[in-house]
Design a protein around this motif. Structure first.
Motif, PDB file in Angstrom:
ATOM      1  N   GLY A   1     -23.517 -35.396  31.265  1.00 13.83           N
ATOM      2  CA  GLY A   1     -22.298 -35.943  31.847  1.00 13.83           C
ATOM      3  C   GLY A   1     -20.995 -35.423  31.278  1.00 13.83           C
ATOM      4  O   GLY A   1     -20.024 -36.171  31.134  1.00 13.83           O
ATOM      5  N   PHE A   2     -20.929 -34.147  30.939  1.00 13.54           N
ATOM      6  CA  PHE A   2     -19.655 -33.572  30.493  1.00 13.54           C
ATOM      7  C   PHE A   2     -19.320 -32.356  31.375  1.00 13.54           C
ATOM      8  O   PHE A   2     -20.207 -31.762  31.995  1.00 13.54           O
TER       9      PHE A   2
ATOM     10  N   SER B   1     -27.565 -23.978  21.731  1.00 13.99           N
ATOM     11  CA  SER B   1     -26.239 -24.456  22.124  1.00 13.99           C
ATOM     12  C   SER B   1     -26.331 -25.700  23.005  1.00 13.99           C
ATOM     13  O   SER B   1     -25.447 -26.556  22.978  1.00 13.99           O
ATOM     14  N   SER B   2     -27.421 -25.811  23.781  1.00 10.81           N
ATOM     15  CA  SER B   2     -27.609 -26.997  24.619  1.00 10.81           C
ATOM     16  C   SER B   2     -27.801 -28.233  23.748  1.00 10.81           C
ATOM     17  O   SER B   2     -27.243 -29.306  24.035  1.00 10.81           O
ATOM     18  N   ALA B   3     -28.588 -28.099  22.677  1.00 11.38           N
ATOM     19  CA  ALA B   3     -28.814 -29.220  21.768  1.00 11.38           C
ATOM     20  C   ALA B   3     -27.518 -29.636  21.081  1.00 11.38           C
ATOM     21  O   ALA B   3     -27.256 -30.837  20.895  1.00 11.38           O
ATOM     22  N   VAL B   4     -26.697 -28.657  20.713  1.00 13.51           N
ATOM     23  CA  VAL B   4     -25.401 -28.959  20.096  1.00 13.51           C
ATOM     24  C   VAL B   4     -24.527 -29.770  21.049  1.00 13.51           C
ATOM     25  O   VAL B   4     -23.958 -30.805  20.689  1.00 13.51           O
ATOM     26  N   ALA B   5     -24.424 -29.304  22.296  1.00 14.53           N
ATOM     27  CA  ALA B   5     -23.584 -29.990  23.279  1.00 14.53           C
ATOM     28  C   ALA B   5     -24.079 -31.415  23.536  1.00 14.53           C
ATOM     29  O   ALA B   5     -23.277 -32.364  23.594  1.00 14.53           O
ATOM     30  N   ALA B   6     -25.397 -31.560  23.661  1.00 13.19           N
ATOM     31  CA  ALA B   6     -25.960 -32.882  23.930  1.00 13.19           C
ATOM     32  C   ALA B   6     -25.740 -33.834  22.758  1.00 13.19           C
ATOM     33  O   ALA B   6     -25.386 -35.008  22.949  1.00 13.19           O
ATOM     34  N   GLN B   7     -25.961 -33.335  21.546  1.00 16.34           N
ATOM     35  CA  GLN B   7     -25.777 -34.162  20.357  1.00 16.34           C
ATOM     36  C   GLN B   7     -24.338 -34.660  20.252  1.00 16.34           C
ATOM     37  O   GLN B   7     -24.087 -35.849  20.026  1.00 16.34           O
TER      38      GLN B   7
ATOM     39  N   ALA C   1     -22.079 -34.855  22.648  1.00 16.74           N
ATOM     40  CA  ALA C   1     -21.778 -35.766  23.757  1.00 16.74           C
ATOM     41  C   ALA C   1     -22.341 -37.160  23.472  1.00 16.74           C
ATOM     42  O   ALA C   1     -21.686 -38.178  23.747  1.00 16.74           O
ATOM     43  N   SER C   2     -23.546 -37.207  22.877  1.00 13.83           N
ATOM     44  CA  SER C   2     -24.164 -38.502  22.571  1.00 13.83           C
ATOM     45  C   SER C   2     -23.397 -39.259  21.492  1.00 13.83           C
ATOM     46  O   SER C   2     -23.443 -40.489  21.439  1.00 13.83           O
ATOM     47  N   GLU C   3     -22.708 -38.515  20.627  1.00 10.87           N
ATOM     48  CA  GLU C   3     -21.897 -39.140  19.580  1.00 10.87           C
ATOM     49  C   GLU C   3     -20.540 -39.606  20.097  1.00 10.87           C
ATOM     50  O   GLU C   3     -19.762 -40.203  19.354  1.00 10.87           O
ATOM     51  N   GLY C   4     -20.257 -39.308  21.368  1.00 10.12           N
ATOM     52  CA  GLY C   4     -19.025 -39.787  21.981  1.00 10.12           C
ATOM     53  C   GLY C   4     -17.872 -38.815  21.965  1.00 10.12           C
ATOM     54  O   GLY C   4     -16.737 -39.185  22.308  1.00 10.12           O
ATOM     55  N   TYR C   5     -18.111 -37.578  21.576  1.00 10.19           N
ATOM     56  CA  TYR C   5     -17.035 -36.580  21.568  1.00 10.19           C
ATOM     57  C   TYR C   5     -16.632 -36.200  22.994  1.00 10.19           C
ATOM     58  O   TYR C   5     -17.429 -36.317  23.941  1.00 10.19           O
ATOM     59  N   ASP C   6     -15.417 -35.744  23.138  1.00 10.19           N
ATOM     60  CA  ASP C   6     -14.900 -35.231  24.413  1.00 10.19           C
ATOM     61  C   ASP C   6     -15.364 -33.779  24.535  1.00 10.19           C
ATOM     62  O   ASP C   6     -14.662 -32.849  24.144  1.00 10.19           O
ATOM     63  N   VAL C   7     -16.573 -33.594  25.043  1.00 13.82           N
ATOM     64  CA  VAL C   7     -17.208 -32.275  25.087  1.00 13.82           C
ATOM     65  C   VAL C   7     -16.839 -31.530  26.366  1.00 13.82           C
ATOM     66  O   VAL C   7     -16.855 -32.098  27.457  1.00 13.82           O
TER      67      VAL C   7
END
Length: 378
Positions: free
Chosen positions: A81-82, A30-36, A38-44
């Motif tokens: 940073g989310f 789940s950490s990798a999902v959140a990071a990916q 966030a890196s794509e610019g989604y409002d996570v």
């Protein structure tokens, strides 16, 4: 008509305008999902559920949704940073998952609490929370795929058969599926997930996978049940199929269907296995291996994900899993109602146990058609 191309989560708007709640257990997936995302610019927005007592959980390695894991999820959010929130679901988890787990064992069944947790907590209450936060969707680290079919979203097995979690997600409804996203389902191996986490410098990149059931320390189910239900380990008799007493046991909760070792009744010649548990008489019934073979499996609480209604046909040709660790086997599914059915296994299976799930697959593809709960029948 909006001609804007769909973003990676399937919405016709920029990632920055797409809010996604990520269910964060504190593990690498789940950490990798959140990071990916966030890196794509989604409002996570990261959300972690505290499911049981911090103190007990901190003492156990390889758990999830507890003290150390909450800390790890928070560190991932800070790194990327989310915002991250922790919700106290201890009472909900006890009522919806742990209590049923204990009662099922007392009734001689072999429950699968991870399925109930997904069904009753993560994909129900947490999903509702995601909607309250005005999220467009909720993403998880489960290894399963969501694909768009002719009739809407479909559930499919993960690309990596060794990581596939479809058995534990069969009760995901069509409505929930329209809101959920599983960004890891297409990956070919767990190594890809760890590489993704390492690329973002996440502190959990090398964190070991969670083991066993999260609230059962060291896999000792009986100890947990005795604590929850005092008196649950009352002794009784071990008998053969004809009812002859072969020995005594220290509580039905210590045994499971198909068990061979630890019965304490040596000297019988051929090996014997636990064939049936009878909690009302406190008897453990044993017999030869062939007595474990089952061809017909009654099911209830069926969640059907096929395109046509379950009871629109007299029978369906499917593949089924009766245990998470077994490959799908050919079977005929015969509906009794919209939520009940009988499965006929074309080749008998051993150790089919009430309380386990029976999950349906399309024999010609990776599609998951739903599943139901095995019970003793009428």
């Amino acid at each position: 008509m909006n001609s804007r191309p769909l973003n990676s989560l399937g919405f016709a708007k920029p990632p920055s305008e797409t809010r996604v709640v990520v269910a964060m257990s504190g593990g690498v997936d789940s950490s990798a999902v959140a990071a990916q995302l966030a890196s794509e610019g989604y409002d996570v927005v990261g959300v972690t559920l505290q499911l049981y007592d911090h103190g007990a959980a901190l003492a156990k390695k390889g758990a999830c949704c507890a003290g150390r894991d909450i800390h790890d999820a928070r560190r991932v959010a800070e790194t990327m940073g989310f915002p991250h929130y922790v919700l106290d679901y201890e009472n909900t988890f006890r009522e919806a998952v742990i209590d049923e787990f204990a009662d099922a064992y007392l009734a001689g069944a072999t429950p699968v609490p991870c399925i109930r947790c997904n069904e009753r907590v993560k994909f129900k209450d947490l999903l509702a929370t995601a909607k309250d936060l005005d999220a467009d969707c909720m993403a998880t680290g489960h290894y399963i795929q969501r694909k768009t079919g002719a009739h809407g979203p479909e559930l499919h097995q993960a690309a990596d058969p060794a990581r596939d979690q479809s058995y534990f997600l069969f009760s995901t409804t069509a409505e929930q599926l329209s809101y959920l996203r599983f960004p890891l389902g297409h990956l070919q191996s767990k190594a890809e997930t760890r590489a993704l986490a390492a690329r973002f410098g996440l502190p959990v990149a090398d964190k070991p996978d969670s083991q066993d059931i999260c609230f059962v320390p060291d896999g000792n189910y009986a100890a947990v049940i005795e604590k929850l239900r005092p008196g649950a380990a009352d002794p009784g008799e071990i008998v053969d199929l004809e009812g002859r007493v072969l020995g005594s046991h220290r509580g039905v909760i210590h045994y499971t269907i198909g068990q061979r070792k630890g019965l304490g009744i040596g000297g019988l010649g051929d090996p014997v296995y636990v064939v049936r548990l009878d909690p009302e008489t406190r008897r453990v019934v044993v017999g030869p291996k062939e007595a474990l073979s089952t061809r017909r499996v009654p099911l209830r609480e069926i969640n059907w994900l096929g395109d046509a209604p379950l009871d629109s046909r007299a029978e369906w040709a499917v593949s089924v899993k009766v245990r998470s660790t077994r490959p799908p086997r050919e079977a005929i599914l015969r509906p009794v109602s919209a939520t009940e059915a009988e499965v006929e296994l074309l080749n008998p299976e051993e150790g089919v146990s009430p309380g386990q799930a029976c999950v349906f697959y399309d024999p010609g593809s990776s599609r998951v058609l739903g599943g139901g709960w095995i019970w003793r029948g009428r």
